[in-house]
Design a protein around this motif. Structure first.
Motif, PDB file in Angstrom:
ATOM      1  N   HIS A 259       0.814  -1.280  -0.153  1.00 28.45           N
ATOM      2  CA  HIS A 259      -0.167   0.049  -0.096  1.00 28.45           C
ATOM      3  C   HIS A 259       0.703   1.108   0.177  1.00 28.45           C
ATOM      4  CE1 HIS A 259      -3.373   2.628   0.792  1.00 28.45           C
ATOM      5  NE2 HIS A 259      -2.595   3.153   1.972  1.00 28.45           N
ATOM      6  N   ARG A 260       0.427   2.330  -0.859  1.00 22.52           N
ATOM      7  CA  ARG A 260       1.128   3.503  -0.816  1.00 22.52           C
ATOM      8  C   ARG A 260       0.228   4.743  -0.572  1.00 22.52           C
ATOM      9  NH1 ARG A 260       5.986   5.083  -4.737  1.00 22.52           N
ATOM     10  NH2 ARG A 260       6.911   3.928  -2.745  1.00 22.52           N
TER      11      ARG A 260
ATOM     12  N   LYS B   2     -12.295   7.141   5.733  1.00 23.66           N
ATOM     13  CA  LYS B   2     -10.933   7.191   5.056  1.00 23.66           C
ATOM     14  C   LYS B   2     -10.948   6.938   3.551  1.00 23.66           C
ATOM     15  CE  LYS B   2      -8.923   4.484   8.882  1.00 23.66           C
ATOM     16  NZ  LYS B   2      -8.069   3.156   9.158  1.00 23.66           N
ATOM     17  N   ALA B   3     -10.337   8.275   2.982  1.00 18.78           N
ATOM     18  CA  ALA B   3     -10.379   8.233   1.547  1.00 18.78           C
ATOM     19  C   ALA B   3      -9.206   7.697   1.037  1.00 18.78           C
ATOM     20  CB  ALA B   3     -10.497   9.634   1.479  1.00 18.78           C
ATOM     21  N   ALA B   4      -9.059   7.145  -0.127  1.00 23.24           N
ATOM     22  CA  ALA B   4      -8.041   6.717  -0.921  1.00 23.24           C
ATOM     23  C   ALA B   4      -7.094   7.925  -1.495  1.00 23.24           C
ATOM     24  CB  ALA B   4      -8.510   5.654  -2.234  1.00 23.24           C
ATOM     25  N   VAL B   5      -5.921   7.512  -1.703  1.00 22.24           N
ATOM     26  CA  VAL B   5      -5.342   8.848  -2.444  1.00 22.24           C
ATOM     27  C   VAL B   5      -6.014   9.562  -3.442  1.00 22.24           C
ATOM     28  CG1 VAL B   5      -3.036   9.516  -3.274  1.00 22.24           C
ATOM     29  CG2 VAL B   5      -2.950   7.818  -1.619  1.00 22.24           C
ATOM     30  N   GLY B   6      -6.156  10.856  -3.355  1.00 17.49           N
ATOM     31  CA  GLY B   6      -6.595  11.438  -4.440  1.00 17.49           C
ATOM     32  C   GLY B   6      -8.041  11.718  -4.086  1.00 17.49           C
ATOM     33  N   ASP B   7      -8.595  11.229  -3.059  1.00 15.89           N
ATOM     34  CA  ASP B   7     -10.144  11.354  -2.764  1.00 15.89           C
ATOM     35  C   ASP B   7      -9.930  12.401  -1.383  1.00 15.89           C
ATOM     36  OD1 ASP B   7     -10.902   9.853  -4.830  1.00 15.89           O
ATOM     37  OD2 ASP B   7     -11.156   8.131  -3.769  1.00 15.89           O
ATOM     38  N   HIS B   8     -11.116  12.628  -0.970  1.00 15.76           N
ATOM     39  CA  HIS B   8     -11.130  13.274   0.089  1.00 15.76           C
ATOM     40  C   HIS B   8     -12.008  12.700   1.218  1.00 15.76           C
ATOM     41  CE1 HIS B   8     -10.285  17.068  -2.337  1.00 15.76           C
ATOM     42  NE2 HIS B   8     -10.971  16.572  -2.907  1.00 15.76           N
TER      43      HIS B   8
ATOM     44  N   VAL C  95       3.712   0.774   3.151  1.00 14.85           N
ATOM     45  CA  VAL C  95       3.308  -0.141   3.906  1.00 14.85           C
ATOM     46  C   VAL C  95       4.119  -1.316   3.236  1.00 14.85           C
ATOM     47  CG1 VAL C  95       1.756  -1.725   5.267  1.00 14.85           C
ATOM     48  CG2 VAL C  95       1.301   0.806   4.705  1.00 14.85           C
ATOM     49  N   TYR C  96       4.906  -2.173   3.779  1.00 11.78           N
ATOM     50  CA  TYR C  96       5.311  -3.321   3.215  1.00 11.78           C
ATOM     51  C   TYR C  96       5.128  -4.627   4.174  1.00 11.78           C
ATOM     52  CZ  TYR C  96       8.569  -0.174   0.398  1.00 11.78           C
ATOM     53  OH  TYR C  96       8.914   0.693  -0.374  1.00 11.78           O
ATOM     54  N   ALA C  97       4.867  -5.664   3.481  1.00 13.74           N
ATOM     55  CA  ALA C  97       4.444  -6.983   4.235  1.00 13.74           C
ATOM     56  C   ALA C  97       5.766  -7.729   4.220  1.00 13.74           C
ATOM     57  CB  ALA C  97       3.706  -7.690   3.457  1.00 13.74           C
ATOM     58  N   ASP C  98       6.184  -8.238   5.380  1.00 16.66           N
ATOM     59  CA  ASP C  98       7.431  -8.809   5.419  1.00 16.66           C
ATOM     60  C   ASP C  98       7.052  -9.876   6.583  1.00 16.66           C
ATOM     61  OD1 ASP C  98      10.052  -9.547   5.688  1.00 16.66           O
ATOM     62  OD2 ASP C  98      10.878  -8.060   7.399  1.00 16.66           O
ATOM     63  N   GLY C  99       7.025 -11.218   6.349  1.00 16.97           N
ATOM     64  CA  GLY C  99       6.481 -12.223   6.992  1.00 16.97           C
ATOM     65  C   GLY C  99       5.239 -11.910   7.948  1.00 16.97           C
TER      66      GLY C  99
END
Length: 277
Positions: A5-6, A136-142, A12-16
């Protein structure tokens, strides 16, 4: 690690079994990411969040697993955290009237459906802190404000009550801590999630210059814009250019505005923590 997720500021990165939350130097205003970065911003946000997570540890559990077990390229601005089932609303506490809350109040006398006394102005202290959630808005939304009733419909009454009560409790505690250091926390945004055992935990960032409005208590004067230690300086600059958030490409931030913004983030960190940056 796998980038899953950006966000506007965090990756956010997944690691195990865990996630690695990386704070960038990006800055967003009015839910739009600007093209110019603020030096040290990601590290400042991370350090201040970690300080607050520790300070509030007796009041609410959090999602931090480790600050050391992260890739070297992200050192200082990354945290290894638990995977949580995130609550799909932003938990906002307001102790003062400003921003979008002021805009709604001027139209209807309410904020998120909560009736407030008449005669309040920009910067007025509220009789009691209030819980004013948003989507909670996605990037670019309000993000959109919602009422407590809408929150209860989305989360269930019991969970909504718990989120509201915890949000206000954390805000009041933090506001007292900040007041001792000459800073007013006008409002702030929290994010919560539940772990595998069903425990509600404080997550993401907490009480930073991105997620909060920090005002200089010595200069507080209702009825005008307040001297602040947060990204309001960038918001004000963006508004002064005539740029509209829905108008397309955002403007580059001038070097003097970048430096002044960084200085405000540093001052907030140093005044709140008592540590030198």
């Amino acid at each position: 690690m796998e980038l899953i997720h950006r966000g506007k500021v965090r990756d956010v990165y997944a690691d195990g079994d865990d996630l690695v939350l990386v704070a960038s130097n990006r800055v967003s205003v009015y839910d739009v990411v600007l093209p110019t970065e603020i030096p040290d911003k990601g590290a400042l946000l991370t350090a201040l969040s970690l300080w607050w997570f520790e300070a509030l540890g007796d009041l609410v559990p959090n999602h931090v697993v480790s600050v050391d077990d992260v890739p070297g390229e992200f050192a200082g601005r990354a945290v290894r955290v638990m995977r949580l089932d995130m609550v799909p609303v932003e938990a906002i506490a307001r102790g003062y009237l400003t921003g979008s809350g002021l805009t709604e109040y001027q139209k209807s006398g309410t904020v998120c459906g909560i009736a407030l006394p008449g005669g309040l102005v920009d910067g007025s202290r509220l009789p009691e802190p209030i819980f004013t959630p948003s989507t909670k808005a996605a990037v670019g939304d309000h993000d959109e404000p919602i009422t407590f009733e809408q929150t209860a419909a989305a989360l269930g009454a019991e969970q909504a009550d718990r989120i509201r009560d915890l949000t206000l409790s954390v805000y009041k505690t933090a506001a007292l801590v900040a007041a001792e250091r000459g800073i007013i926390i006008a409002d702030t945004k929290f994010e919560f999630g539940t772990d595998a055992e069903g425990t509600l935990r404080l997550a993401d960032e907490v009480l930073t210059s991105d997620s909060s409005r920090f005002w200089d208590a010595a200069g507080w004067e209702p009825g005008r814009s307040q001297p602040s230690f947060d990204k309001q300086y960038v918001r004000d600059w963006a508004r002064s250019t005539g740029w509209k958030p829905d108008a397309g490409d955002a403007p580059e931030i001038p070097a003097d505005v970048v430096e002044a913004t960084r200085g405000r983030y540093v001052e907030a960190y140093e005044r709140l923590t008592g540590r030198r940056w």
